[in-house]
Design an enzyme around this catalytic site. Structure first.
Site, PDB file in Angstrom:
ATOM      1  N   CYS A  60       4.977   0.410  15.122  1.00 44.63           N
ATOM      2  CA  CYS A  60       4.749   1.307  13.999  1.00 44.63           C
ATOM      3  C   CYS A  60       4.018   2.547  14.505  1.00 44.63           C
ATOM      4  O   CYS A  60       2.923   2.444  15.056  1.00 44.63           O
ATOM      5  CB  CYS A  60       3.916   0.608  12.921  1.00 44.63           C
ATOM      6  SG  CYS A  60       3.503   1.677  11.523  1.00 44.63           S
ATOM      7  N   GLU A 109       0.844  -1.204   0.000  1.00 45.05           N
ATOM      8  CA  GLU A 109       0.000   0.000   0.000  1.00 45.05           C
ATOM      9  C   GLU A 109       0.869   1.241   0.000  1.00 45.05           C
ATOM     10  O   GLU A 109       2.081   1.165   0.214  1.00 45.05           O
ATOM     11  CB  GLU A 109      -0.887   0.010   1.251  1.00 45.05           C
ATOM     12  CG  GLU A 109      -0.067   0.095   2.540  1.00 45.05           C
ATOM     13  CD  GLU A 109      -0.893   0.045   3.827  1.00 45.05           C
ATOM     14  OE1 GLU A 109      -1.982  -0.571   3.836  1.00 45.05           O
ATOM     15  OE2 GLU A 109      -0.432   0.640   4.822  1.00 45.05           O
TER      16      GLU A 109
HETATM   17 MN    MN Z   1       0.956   1.719   5.671  1.00 47.58          MN
END
Ligand code: MN
Length: 149
Positions: free
Chosen positions: A117, A63
């Site tokens: 993340c 993505e």
């Molecule tokens: Mn991403």
């Protein structure tokens, strides 16, 4: 609900006070991925810190999007497509995914890949590659061999 000041690990790589979630609604673009949200808007940073775990042989969605990622692997081993490079991932490396950079994370075949993340709380939705995008990405043989869609 009050904001926690400490979330211990309930067991390795599972933190108290949260849930282990499926990565996304199943759309067939990823394989064997879970997600835990460790911090979010209520912590006042404007960022959200998540822990993702990709099972052996699994991968996240290929993505891109306007928002950026800062990623730190903390479990296992794997590799990632970041923009136009395949990057080997070792524990405690730091990976920066820039705005509109293509990215996909893959675990090793025999080990999971767990990583922290960070993202902004306010962020756009990921965009999947078109056939044209895939054609461009696949012009690089290393990327062609790496990506899973
Ligand atoms: Mn991403």
């Amino acid at each position: 609900m009050s904001v926690p000041m400490h979330r211990g690990q309930r067991e390795p790589f599972v933190w108290e006070g949260g849930e282990v979630l499926a990565y996304k609604e199943s759309d067939g673009t990823f394989r064997s991925v879970t997600r835990q949200v460790l911090s979010d808007a209520e912590h006042g940073q404007g960022t959200s810190l998540r822990y993702f775990e990709v099972g052996p042989g699994g991968h996240t969605t290929l993505e891109h999007h306007e928002h950026t990622h800062v990623v730190v692997p903390i479990r296992g081993r794997g590799s990632a497509l970041v923009v136009d490079r395949i990057v080997p991932l070792a524990l405690h490396d730091v990976v920066f995914v820039p705005s509109w950079g293509w990215h996909q994370f893959r675990a090793a075949d025999d080990e999971p890949l767990g990583f922290l993340c960070a993202v902004t709380v306010e962020r756009d939705r990921p965009v999947l590659p078109t056939e044209e995008d895939l054609g461009e990405l696949r012009r690089d043989p290393a990327i062609a061999a790496f990506i899973r869609v």
